[in-house]
Design an enzyme around this catalytic site. Structure first.
Site, PDB file in Angstrom:
ATOM      1  N   HIS A   1      46.823  42.991  34.034  1.00 19.07           N
ATOM      2  CA  HIS A   1      46.693  43.061  35.496  1.00 19.07           C
ATOM      3  C   HIS A   1      46.017  44.368  35.875  1.00 19.07           C
ATOM      4  CE1 HIS A   1      47.774  43.406  39.740  1.00 19.07           C
ATOM      5  NE2 HIS A   1      47.879  42.081  39.725  1.00 19.07           N
TER       6      HIS A   1
ATOM      7  N   GLU B   1      40.210  39.297  39.860  1.00 17.11           N
ATOM      8  CA  GLU B   1      40.735  40.021  41.026  1.00 17.11           C
ATOM      9  C   GLU B   1      39.923  41.294  41.229  1.00 17.11           C
ATOM     10  OE1 GLU B   1      45.278  39.427  41.829  1.00 17.11           O
ATOM     11  OE2 GLU B   1      44.952  40.954  40.319  1.00 17.11           O
TER      12      GLU B   1
HETATM   13  O1  LIG Z   1      48.892  39.971  41.367  1.00 21.55           O
HETATM   14  C1  LIG Z   1      48.473  39.821  42.499  1.00 21.55           C
HETATM   15  C2  LIG Z   1      47.278  40.456  42.967  1.00 21.55           C
HETATM   16  O2  LIG Z   1      47.143  41.791  42.577  1.00 21.55           O
HETATM   17  C3  LIG Z   1      46.942  40.230  44.413  1.00 21.55           C
HETATM   18  O3  LIG Z   1      47.728  41.006  45.259  1.00 21.55           O
HETATM   19  P1  LIG Z   1      47.633  40.713  46.841  1.00 21.55           P
HETATM   20  O4  LIG Z   1      47.927  39.266  47.029  1.00 21.55           O
HETATM   21  O5  LIG Z   1      48.686  41.618  47.429  1.00 21.55           O
HETATM   22  O6  LIG Z   1      46.258  41.085  47.259  1.00 21.55           O
END
Ligand SMILES: O=C[C@H](O)COP(=O)(O)O
EC number: 5.3.1.1
Length: 211
Positions: free
Chosen positions: A85, A133
């Site tokens: 992550h 992401e």
């Molecule tokens: O693991 C989840 C992601 O980092 C997305 O985070 P978010 O939905 O707060 O933007």
């Protein structure tokens, strides 16, 4: 669409959110999973929700103080694990080692990456899925599917058949549909549910268009 809610280290009630997620999944038929802190895995799994670890270490049983053993995560009820992550980046050898550890323990795997080039590399390590992401959009409420849709479509191309999730800023049903339209097979989200004043309403409205 697979909806994976990462609770990170947010000051939310993991059992409350897990119970809500289990109910919404049962009522809608949408695949929803929750990834809590490692210490909360067993309690979250007890709610009946599909439970994921946020990370497992690239180790086997042995002298590894402070690590997260894949077998321990599995024993606690985890069915899958995130790896690499954006907030827990790993070296290439450790991504590979953690993937092998997860496989050994029977955990499904998602390797996260920042962009399509990293998605191509991550896919070559043979995880079950990858998740793109853009770090700058995480926690902003601005969905990647709107801010930079090419990142999602290019990641789907780069993954060469490995299923792709997208994440960062996803919080509404509209975001979910946009991600699906771009070829994503799921979404990875956190703040939209974990920091919501009313997590039930947030989750129900998120999955409503695909329920
Ligand atoms: O693991 C989840 C992601 O980092 C997305 O985070 P978010 O939905 O707060 O933007």
């Amino acid at each position: 669409m697979f909806v994976l809610i990462n609770l990170k280290a947010y000051p939310c009630d993991p059992i409350d959110i897990a119970s809500i997620a289990a109910e919404v999944a049962a009522n809608t038929g949408v695949r929803i999973a929750v990834a809590p802190q490692a210490a909360d895995l067993a309690a979250v799994a007890e709610t009946g929700v599909e439970t994921w670890a946020q990370h497992v270490s690239s180790i086997e049983h042995g002298s590894h103080t402070g690590s997260t053993l894949a077998e321990a995560a599995s024993r606690a009820g985890a069915e899958g694990t995130l790896l690499n992550h954006s907030e827990h980046r790993l070296r290439l050898a450790d991504i590979d080692g953690s993937l092998r550890a997860a496989e050994r323990a029977g955990l499904e795997t998602i390797v996260c990456a920042n962009n399509p080039k990293q998605i191509a590399a991550a896919s070559r390590l043979d995880p079950d899925s990858v998740a793109v992401e853009p770090p700058e959009l995480i926690g902003t409420g601005t969905p990647v599917s709107k801010a930079d849709p090419d990142i999602v479509t290019d990641s789907v191309d780069a993954a060469s058949g490995t299923p792709v999730l997208c994440g960062a800023g996803i919080s509404t049903g509209e975001d979910l549909v946009a991600a699906s339209d771009l070829g994503a097979e799921g979404v990875l989200l956190a703040s939209g549910v974990a920091k919501a004043d009313d997590p039930r309403t947030a989750l129900e409205s998120l999955v409503d268009p695909i329920a």
